[in-house]
Design an enzyme around this catalytic site. Sequence first.
Site, PDB file in Angstrom:
ATOM      1  N   TYR A 137      -8.645   7.910   6.351  1.00  0.00           N
ATOM      2  CA  TYR A 137      -9.584   8.312   5.299  1.00  0.00           C
ATOM      3  C   TYR A 137      -9.635   7.285   4.188  1.00  0.00           C
ATOM      4  CZ  TYR A 137      -5.871   9.848   2.055  1.00  0.00           C
ATOM      5  OH  TYR A 137      -4.807   9.888   1.189  1.00  0.00           O
TER       6      TYR A 137
ATOM      7  N   LYS B 242      -3.717   4.450   6.081  1.00  0.00           N
ATOM      8  CA  LYS B 242      -4.156   5.600   5.281  1.00  0.00           C
ATOM      9  C   LYS B 242      -4.591   6.730   6.213  1.00  0.00           C
ATOM     10  CE  LYS B 242      -6.779   6.430   0.999  1.00  0.00           C
ATOM     11  NZ  LYS B 242      -5.695   6.993   0.202  1.00  0.00           N
TER      12      LYS B 242
ATOM     13  N   GLU C  34       6.471   4.924  -3.845  1.00  0.00           N
ATOM     14  CA  GLU C  34       5.183   5.077  -4.544  1.00  0.00           C
ATOM     15  C   GLU C  34       5.050   6.538  -4.952  1.00  0.00           C
ATOM     16  OE1 GLU C  34       1.854   4.332  -1.821  1.00  0.00           O
ATOM     17  OE2 GLU C  34       3.062   5.106  -0.163  1.00  0.00           O
TER      18      GLU C  34
ATOM     19  N   LEU D 123       1.275   2.374   0.677  1.00  0.00           N
ATOM     20  CA  LEU D 123      -0.147   2.107   0.885  1.00  0.00           C
ATOM     21  C   LEU D 123      -0.570   0.925   0.007  1.00  0.00           C
ATOM     22  CD1 LEU D 123      -2.666   3.446   2.344  1.00  0.00           C
ATOM     23  CD2 LEU D 123      -3.305   4.168   0.046  1.00  0.00           C
TER      24      LEU D 123
HETATM   25  N1  PDD Z   1      -4.674   8.342  -2.706  1.00  0.00           N
HETATM   26  N2  PDD Z   1      -0.455   5.515  -2.395  1.00  0.00           N
HETATM   27  C1  PDD Z   1      -0.795   6.648  -1.776  1.00  0.00           C
HETATM   28  C2  PDD Z   1       0.236   7.347  -0.963  1.00  0.00           C
HETATM   29  C3  PDD Z   1      -2.102   7.172  -1.906  1.00  0.00           C
HETATM   30  O1  PDD Z   1      -2.431   8.308  -1.264  1.00  0.00           O
HETATM   31  C4  PDD Z   1      -3.040   6.483  -2.714  1.00  0.00           C
HETATM   32  C5  PDD Z   1      -4.452   6.979  -2.886  1.00  0.00           C
HETATM   33  C6  PDD Z   1      -2.635   5.301  -3.359  1.00  0.00           C
HETATM   34  C7  PDD Z   1      -3.575   4.499  -4.231  1.00  0.00           C
HETATM   35  O2  PDD Z   1      -4.547   3.831  -3.476  1.00  0.00           O
HETATM   36  P1  PDD Z   1      -5.987   3.494  -4.095  1.00  0.00           P
HETATM   37  O3  PDD Z   1      -5.722   2.742  -5.340  1.00  0.00           O
HETATM   38  O4  PDD Z   1      -6.622   2.656  -3.062  1.00  0.00           O
HETATM   39  O5  PDD Z   1      -6.687   4.798  -4.347  1.00  0.00           O
HETATM   40  C8  PDD Z   1      -1.335   4.836  -3.170  1.00  0.00           C
HETATM   41  C9  PDD Z   1      -6.022   8.859  -2.734  1.00  0.00           C
HETATM   42  C10 PDD Z   1      -6.713   8.651  -4.030  1.00  0.00           C
HETATM   43  C11 PDD Z   1      -6.004  10.298  -2.276  1.00  0.00           C
HETATM   44  O6  PDD Z   1      -5.300  10.568  -1.306  1.00  0.00           O
HETATM   45  O7  PDD Z   1      -6.697  11.144  -2.847  1.00  0.00           O
END
Ligand code: PDD
Length: 286
Positions: A34, A149, A181, A206
């Site tokens: 996703y 992801k 994280e 991620l």
């Molecule tokens: N989550 N780490 C994890 C485990 C995440 O699920 C996310 C993002 C990030 C940050 O990635 P980015 O900057 O590309 O959004 C880091 C999204 C927002 C979610 O699951 O809703």
Amino acid sequence: MTQRTVFVNGDYVDEREACISVFDRGFLFADGVYEVCSVLDGRLVDFEAHMRRLRRSASELDIVVPWDDPSLLEIHRELLRRNALEEGMVYLQLTRGSSGDRDFHYPEMATPTLVLFTQAKALVDAASGHRGIRVVTQPDWRWARRDIKTVQLLYPAMAKMAARNAGVDDAWMVEEGFVTEGASNNAWILTAEGRLVTRELSHDILPGITRAVVCELADALGLVVEERAFTVEEAQSAAECFVTSASSFVTPVIELDGVAIAEGHPGEVVRRLRERYIEESRRRAL
Ligand code: PDD
């Protein structure tokens, strides 16, 4: 509340009418990936980088992406238009599809399932972005390919529930004493010497799109970024702590496991980074 129009495999449909197979592997095996793109002023933030990561996640799992980037951009824009979304997110999910039965092996001929929907949310004026969030640590019990992801988000959901049950806002994951994280964001600290620290990219975390942009902005602001793991104790005694993600931008962390960070107030550096990130995102949005 008006019903949303969602996208399912080529069609724009009322959210109440949308359907996919009970045999879809996303549903049976969490066999899907996703992306979440934020939306400011009705436009998409960091769209190209999100699509690059989508393709990388899919390719690590041998899932075919049968849509090119211009088509995916068109679908995102059409959904924004149909739902009159000015600020919030677009969620995209791509699964391996269905073989019409339950079988662990990847089907040879399955058409991937593509679903997108919008979520309205005040991102710029989110209270958490200004007053900061409180966080507790949780053991990182996710699988060993967190760089992909995938939609297998049960453990992050459990970690967020543990945080809620502890009366705070979010969870940071810890492995062998080091923060990996946040449950749905990347974790950062600012050391007393004024260096930004965030964990280096590997299979452990991620590769956040917001993280990458903040690395660039930090550079432009003359801040040094050190990509390395840090401990919970180092974070608790840091000058500032924060998280980054598409849905939270840059958000201060003001408490970690009951210990106030910088006397429990959002710091100056995180405030500047958030401001710059929003400005830059508005400027670059498609
Ligand atoms: N989550 N780490 C994890 C485990 C995440 O699920 C996310 C993002 C990030 C940050 O990635 P980015 O900057 O590309 O959004 C880091 C999204 C927002 C979610 O699951 O809703």
